[in-house]
Every structure is written in structure tokens, then in C-alpha cells.
Write a protein that holds these residues in place. Structure first.
Motif, PDB file in Angstrom:
ATOM      1  N   ASN A   1       0.756  -1.290   0.093  1.00  0.00           N
ATOM      2  CA  ASN A   1      -0.070   0.019  -0.140  1.00  0.00           C
ATOM      3  C   ASN A   1       0.872   1.111   0.015  1.00  0.00           C
ATOM      4  O   ASN A   1       1.878   1.308   0.623  1.00  0.00           O
ATOM      5  CB  ASN A   1      -0.932   0.179   1.231  1.00  0.00           C
ATOM      6  N   TYR A   2       0.446   2.356  -0.925  1.00  0.00           N
ATOM      7  CA  TYR A   2       0.805   3.381  -0.592  1.00  0.00           C
ATOM      8  C   TYR A   2      -0.101   4.467  -1.044  1.00  0.00           C
ATOM      9  O   TYR A   2      -1.123   4.157  -1.591  1.00  0.00           O
ATOM     10  CB  TYR A   2       2.184   3.792  -1.404  1.00  0.00           C
ATOM     11  N   PRO A   3      -0.183   5.834  -0.525  1.00  0.00           N
ATOM     12  CA  PRO A   3      -1.245   6.391  -0.695  1.00  0.00           C
ATOM     13  C   PRO A   3      -1.647   6.839  -2.090  1.00  0.00           C
ATOM     14  O   PRO A   3      -1.058   7.053  -2.985  1.00  0.00           O
ATOM     15  CB  PRO A   3      -0.939   7.960  -0.111  1.00  0.00           C
TER      16      PRO A   3
ATOM     17  N   ALA B   1       7.167   1.778  -2.002  1.00  0.00           N
ATOM     18  CA  ALA B   1       5.995   1.966  -1.165  1.00  0.00           C
ATOM     19  C   ALA B   1       6.215   2.635   0.288  1.00  0.00           C
ATOM     20  O   ALA B   1       5.657   3.595   0.575  1.00  0.00           O
ATOM     21  CB  ALA B   1       5.410   0.689  -0.744  1.00  0.00           C
ATOM     22  N   ALA B   2       7.690   2.326   0.759  1.00  0.00           N
ATOM     23  CA  ALA B   2       8.043   2.805   2.015  1.00  0.00           C
ATOM     24  C   ALA B   2       8.259   4.492   1.858  1.00  0.00           C
ATOM     25  O   ALA B   2       7.739   5.340   2.762  1.00  0.00           O
ATOM     26  CB  ALA B   2       8.961   2.007   2.646  1.00  0.00           C
ATOM     27  N   THR B   3       8.664   4.664   0.827  1.00  0.00           N
ATOM     28  CA  THR B   3       9.244   5.972   0.591  1.00  0.00           C
ATOM     29  C   THR B   3       8.106   6.852   0.266  1.00  0.00           C
ATOM     30  O   THR B   3       8.092   7.922   0.796  1.00  0.00           O
ATOM     31  CB  THR B   3      10.119   5.806  -0.729  1.00  0.00           C
ATOM     32  N   MET B   4       7.185   6.226  -0.254  1.00  0.00           N
ATOM     33  CA  MET B   4       6.019   7.069  -0.621  1.00  0.00           C
ATOM     34  C   MET B   4       5.033   7.362   0.616  1.00  0.00           C
ATOM     35  O   MET B   4       4.609   8.569   0.785  1.00  0.00           O
ATOM     36  CB  MET B   4       4.954   6.569  -1.647  1.00  0.00           C
ATOM     37  N   ASN B   5       4.953   6.327   1.210  1.00  0.00           N
ATOM     38  CA  ASN B   5       4.337   6.571   2.744  1.00  0.00           C
ATOM     39  C   ASN B   5       5.043   7.747   3.725  1.00  0.00           C
ATOM     40  O   ASN B   5       4.280   8.475   4.181  1.00  0.00           O
ATOM     41  CB  ASN B   5       4.130   5.105   3.587  1.00  0.00           C
ATOM     42  N   GLU B   6       6.319   7.489   3.590  1.00  0.00           N
ATOM     43  CA  GLU B   6       7.012   8.215   4.666  1.00  0.00           C
ATOM     44  C   GLU B   6       7.008   9.904   4.024  1.00  0.00           C
ATOM     45  O   GLU B   6       6.624  10.776   4.815  1.00  0.00           O
ATOM     46  CB  GLU B   6       8.443   7.730   4.494  1.00  0.00           C
TER      47      GLU B   6
ATOM     48  N   SER C   1      15.378   1.304  -7.270  1.00  0.00           N
ATOM     49  CA  SER C   1      15.528   0.336  -8.224  1.00  0.00           C
ATOM     50  C   SER C   1      14.233  -0.510  -8.657  1.00  0.00           C
ATOM     51  O   SER C   1      13.351  -0.486  -7.840  1.00  0.00           O
ATOM     52  CB  SER C   1      16.844  -0.553  -7.924  1.00  0.00           C
ATOM     53  N   ALA C   2      14.387  -1.213  -9.605  1.00  0.00           N
ATOM     54  CA  ALA C   2      13.262  -2.005 -10.223  1.00  0.00           C
ATOM     55  C   ALA C   2      12.956  -3.084  -9.187  1.00  0.00           C
ATOM     56  O   ALA C   2      11.745  -3.560  -9.299  1.00  0.00           O
ATOM     57  CB  ALA C   2      13.488  -2.333 -11.555  1.00  0.00           C
ATOM     58  N   ALA C   3      14.031  -3.536  -8.468  1.00  0.00           N
ATOM     59  CA  ALA C   3      13.686  -4.652  -7.475  1.00  0.00           C
ATOM     60  C   ALA C   3      12.945  -4.311  -6.312  1.00  0.00           C
ATOM     61  O   ALA C   3      12.936  -4.929  -5.459  1.00  0.00           O
ATOM     62  CB  ALA C   3      15.100  -5.386  -7.361  1.00  0.00           C
ATOM     63  N   GLU C   4      13.166  -2.521  -6.073  1.00  0.00           N
ATOM     64  CA  GLU C   4      12.971  -2.404  -4.697  1.00  0.00           C
ATOM     65  C   GLU C   4      11.221  -1.664  -4.526  1.00  0.00           C
ATOM     66  O   GLU C   4      11.127  -0.589  -4.229  1.00  0.00           O
ATOM     67  CB  GLU C   4      13.813  -1.209  -4.486  1.00  0.00           C
ATOM     68  N   GLY C   5      10.448  -2.599  -4.765  1.00  0.00           N
ATOM     69  CA  GLY C   5       9.082  -2.337  -4.606  1.00  0.00           C
ATOM     70  C   GLY C   5       8.795  -1.876  -3.300  1.00  0.00           C
ATOM     71  O   GLY C   5       7.969  -0.935  -2.930  1.00  0.00           O
ATOM     72  N   ALA C   6       9.194  -2.485  -2.314  1.00  0.00           N
ATOM     73  CA  ALA C   6       9.064  -2.188  -0.883  1.00  0.00           C
ATOM     74  C   ALA C   6       9.411  -0.897  -0.686  1.00  0.00           C
ATOM     75  O   ALA C   6       8.814  -0.136   0.232  1.00  0.00           O
ATOM     76  CB  ALA C   6       9.641  -3.307  -0.090  1.00  0.00           C
ATOM     77  N   LYS C   7      10.541  -0.649  -1.133  1.00  0.00           N
ATOM     78  CA  LYS C   7      11.166   0.658  -0.642  1.00  0.00           C
ATOM     79  C   LYS C   7      10.368   1.852  -1.453  1.00  0.00           C
ATOM     80  O   LYS C   7      10.346   2.975  -0.603  1.00  0.00           O
ATOM     81  CB  LYS C   7      12.843   0.801  -1.285  1.00  0.00           C
TER      82      LYS C   7
END
Ligand code: SF4
Ligand code: SF4
Ligand code: SF4
Ligand code: FES
Lengths: 148, 323
Positions: A35-37, A121-126, A113-119
């Protein structure tokens, strides 16, 4: 800027994402159902260095409360060195915005990077949280573009 | 000095080494001096002037004049030679078609500072041992020379000519100037204070574009501020966003190329301290990417067309300074 039913301020975020890494990273976070906003609006660009300072200002003009620019990690740019130029440009631009008294937490550069889906989402949330704390963008808005 | 310059210009015109001369001529009043091109000894005798008001940097005129048939002679103060180097480096001026005579720099005077003392009806201004003798319609007035010095000269960065073919007078040195003091003072204010400061300053802008037109770094044939599709074409700013947009983009376009010649602030009819925006970029570039003086040479790479893998991340802006 948007206000939901609880009258809570939801910042509008514009995220410029480079085609080769960060856009794919965003895709991955989607397919992984992270999830991200929903108020993060992605604009795909061929490379982070496609973004010139005017793009950032325009985004604010048209109602963004925060603008984030995502590109490949340094050294990984699809065009070898695009993001190195981006880094200098954006550093100077953000510093200038800060100099003019515009809140510095409304702008950011992040390498995803293309592999950092989790990063992604976390970046956008933050980032969304940080902008939310600042409230609506008033210092760099064009009143004629205000929605409500 | 003026006589020596006219004499030399005449010689060079006479022996055919140059076809034209770029210098300054008197306007309607003794103090409103404008850049001018001279083509004959008669014209030089009639109009050529060099004095405390010849502050204009004439290097930008070379963009056009150096492309014409025959060499052009130009008189450049130390600060103006930096602009010429920068123009040469960007292939805007054909240096081989230019003959540069380096002349001593200022300090030059700011007529507004004389007027600010309530002196009106000014006919002429003479400098006698650092006292200004001002002849006016209402009699003679005096004031200290130092009170009327142009801001850009007060924070002069260099009295050294970085390019010339011959010199009239002595060459000087690079100076220790206090030109970043005000930038630093602003940096140490709170964001709110900075915002208020700039809102007050930038809202005075009437978008006359004088700052762009005079700038030797602003020589684009098609300027973004003339493009109707850009939404920021020649027109008064409609709101505070457009004011900021114009100034951020103007300063950004010259970042790394601005030699800090001070012309933009000098010509601004609204006295907006544009040099603070340029100097902010220069200061950042110096501190983040290493000391760099645009125009000091014609070979180095400009900071924004260069990089190293070790450059700091943009988050440095968030980590330093006052909130
Ligand atoms: S010279 Fe001054 S008033 Fe004119 S456009 Fe530039 S900043 Fe605005
Ligand atoms: S921006 Fe101003 S100080 Fe810099 S080169 Fe142009 S006129 Fe000179
Ligand atoms: S403002 Fe920008 S586009 Fe216009 S002349 Fe200057 S550098 Fe060129
Ligand atoms: S291609 Fe991703 S930053 Fe250049």
C-alpha cells in the motif's frame, strides 16, 4: 490538495519516476499489493535527468503539496550518467527553494531500483506523512489553480 | 584615461586592425551613459566617454558585433573580462575577431545613491580626492565618494583581467570580497523570515526583463521567457507563484555560468537584489562541488555539466541550515 470525509488533509504528491528503475519499482510494489497513498500521482519520465526545474515548479503550481523525484541508483542509470546530473541540479534547486523560504520537506530525491517495490511504497508513505505534517502548499501555489 | 583610450582606438581604426569600437557614450545627462559602437575617429571624439559612470559591462555586445566583418575593439574592465571568457567558452563570441583592451575597473558610482541624499537637478559629477563635487541647477553640492559607490563595485571580486590583448593602466589582483555575507545572513534566518524577505522583494518585479536582457550569460536566441507557450512569456507576474517562477528559473539558467558581474541588480529599476539569488547558487556550488569561478578560464567544465560519483545527495539541503 484533497480533503476526505473526515475533513482530514490529504496531500497531493507528484512523483516523477524514471522509466527504467523507479517506475518499474512502483509497478512491483503494485503487483506485490503493497500500500501507498492513492494521492501519489506518478509521472513517468525516460530518465530522472529529463526533469528540469520548471517541471518541479509546475507541479507545485498545479496543486501539488509535495514533489518527489525517483531515479535509478547512482551508477545504474540506463543512460550511464543522467542521474548524476539530476543530483546536482536538484540539490541546487532544492537549496534555492529553501533559500526562498519554501518548506524543504516538500521536495525530495530518492533512488529506487526496479527490484525495490517495498522501498518505493515505504518512501511514498514516509514522504506523504512528512508533507501532511506541513499542511497544504501555500508558499509556492498559483491561486488561480486552486481547486476548491 | 579617456584620452589615452580614444587615442589608442583611433590608432587601431586608422591602421585597419579594427573596424569598430565598443565603448560608452553620454546620454541625455552626464550620468546616464550607454554602451555604444563607434566606427570613426570623429564619432570617438564626439561621444566617447570613460568616467565614474561607465559601469555597463559591454561584453554582451560582442555576441552580435564579433560576428560582423572585420575585427572589433572592445574596452573591458576586469569584471567584464570574466564575462567575455564565459561567452567565448560557450561559443557565443568569436574571440579571434575581438581585440580587447583591458582598462582599470571601478569603483563606479550609482546615481541613485547621490539622489538619495536629496540632491536633484544634477548637471555633472566630479571626483576630487574622494569627494564628489556635484554641480546642480541649484548650485554645487559635495558628498563623500564612498557613499555613492555602486553595490557591485563595493563587493568587487577581482581587479585582475582574465583575458586581454593589451592593457591601458595596471592589472590588479583577485580580491577577498565580502560578497557572500548577505547570502549567509539570509541562510541563517528562519524559513518564515526568508519567505517574507523574498516576498517583499520579488513582488516589486514589473517583469521588464532588463535583468535578462543585460546579462552576458543570457544570450539564448529563443529565451523561455519569450515563448508564449511557456505561460511565463513577457508579462507582469499575475501572482506570487509567477514572480518566484521567473526569478528561480532566471537564476537557475545562469547557475554555474554567472560570473557575478552584477549587471542584473544594477539595471533592475525596482532595486531587487537579484545578485543574492545568483550568489546563493555560486556559494552552493563552491561549497558542494569545489571552488568555481565562471569566466576565470575558457576550458574548465561548468559545474552543472559535470559530476562525480561521490557528489553529495540532494538530502544535504535537508540536513543543514535553519528550519
Ligand atoms: S530587472 Fe528587476 S523589475 Fe525587471 S524583470 Fe528583472 S527583477 Fe523584475
Ligand atoms: S546573472 Fe547577473 S551577475 Fe550573473 S552574469 Fe548575469 S548579469 Fe552578471
Ligand atoms: S533566462 Fe534562460 S532562456 Fe532566457 S536568455 Fe537567460 S538563460 Fe536563456
Ligand atoms: S534511466 Fe533511471 S535515472 Fe537515468
Amino acid at each position: 490538495m484533497q480533503v476526505n470525509e473526515n475533513k482530514e488533509f490529504q496531500p497531493l504528491i507528484v512523483a516523477f519516476c524514471c522509466n527504467w528503475c523507479s517506475y518499474a519499482g512502483a509497478d512491483l510494489s503494485g503487483t506485490n499489493r503493497l500500500n501507498y497513498p492513492t494521492n501519489v500521482k506518478i509521472i513517468r519520465v525516460p530518465c530522472s535527468c529529463r526533469v528540469n526545474p520548471m517541471f518541479i515548479l509546475r507541479a507545485f503550481q498545479r496543486g501539488a503539496d509535495g514533489v518527489i523525484l525517483c531515479g535509478c541508483h547512482p551508477g545504474d542509470c540506463h543512460y550511464t550518467s543522467g542521474n548524476y546530473f539530476t543530483r546536482r541540479r536538484m540539490t541546487l534547486l532544492f537549496s534555492m527553494l529553501d533559500f526562498l523560504g519554501i518548506e524543504r520537506d516538500r521536495t525530495r530525491v530518492e533512488w529506487v531500483s526496479a527490484a525495490e517495490g517495498a522501498k518505493f511504497a515505504a518512501t511514498m508513505n514516509e514522504f506523504t506523512e512528512a508533507v501532511k505534517k506541513l499542511g497544504p502548499n501555500r508558499r509556492l501555489e498559483d491561486l488561480r489553480c486552486r481547486k476548491q | 584615461m579617456q584620452e589615452a583610450m580614444i587615442k589608442r582606438a583611433k590608432e587601431l581604426l586608422a591602421d585597419g586592425s579594427v573596424k569598430r569600437v565598443i565603448g560608452w557614450k553620454r546620454g541625455e545627462f552626464a550620468y546616464d551613459i550607454t554602451p555604444a559602437v563607434f566606427e570613426s575617429a570623429e564619432e570617438l571624439d564626439k561621444d566617447f566617454v570613460f568616467d565614474v559612470f561607465t559601469s555597463a559591462n559591454v561584453s554582451k555586445y560582442l555576441v552580435k558585433e564579433s560576428k560582423k566583418e572585420g575585427k572589433v575593439l572592445v574596452f573591458l574592465k576586469p569584471c567584464d573580462t570574466y564575462s567575455l571568457n564565459q561567452l567565448t567558452k560557450e561559443h557565443r563570441v568569436d574571440r579571434d575577431n575581438v581585440y580587447v583592451i583591458g582598462i582599470p575597473g571601478g569603483p563606479k558610482l550609482d546615481i541613485e545613491k547621490i539622489r538619495a541624499k536629496g540632491i536633484t537637478g544634477i548637471l555633472s559629477v566630479r571626483n576630487e580626492n574622494f569627494t564628489l563635487k556635484i554641480e546642480t541647477l541649484y548650485g554645487e553640492e559635495t558628498m563623500p565618494f564612498s557613499d555613492a559607490i555602486l553595490d557591485k563595485c563595493a563587493s568587487c571580486k577581482s581587479k585582475k583581467h582574465v583575458t586581454y590583448d593589451e592593457l591601458i593602466g595596471e592589472d590588479g589582483d583577485i580580491l577577498d570580497s565580502d560578497r557572500f555575507d548577505m547570502v549567509e545572513k539570509l541562510e541563517n534566518m528562519t524559513a518564515q523570515e526568508r519567505y517574507d524577505f523574498w516576498r517583499e522583494q520579488l513582488s516589486k518585479c514589473i517583469r521588464c526583463n532588463a535583468c535578462r536582457n543585460v546579462c552576458p550569460a543570457c544570450t539564448c536566441e529563443k529565451c523561455v521567457f519569450d515563448d508564449p507557450a511557456s505561460g511565463v512569456e513577457n508579462k507582469a507576474a499575475a501572482d506570487s507563484f509567477e514572480e518566484k517562477m521567473f526569478h528561480i528559473i532566471r537564476a537557475f539558467h545562469v547557475a554555474g555560468r554567472c560570473t557575478d558581474c552584477g549587471e542584473c541588480s544594477r539595471v533592475c529599476p525596482q532595486n531587487i537584489p537579484l545578485h543574492l539569488l545568483n550568489r546563493k547558487f555560486i556559494k552552493d556550488i563552491n561549497s558542494l562541488y569545489g571552488e568555481y569561478q565562471a569566466g576565470a578560464d575558457t576550458t574548465s567544465r561548468a559545474p552543472l555539466t559535470d559530476y562525480t560519483a561521490e557528489d553529495c545527495e540532494s538530502s544535504i539541503v535537508h540536513e543543514r541550515g535553519v528550519e
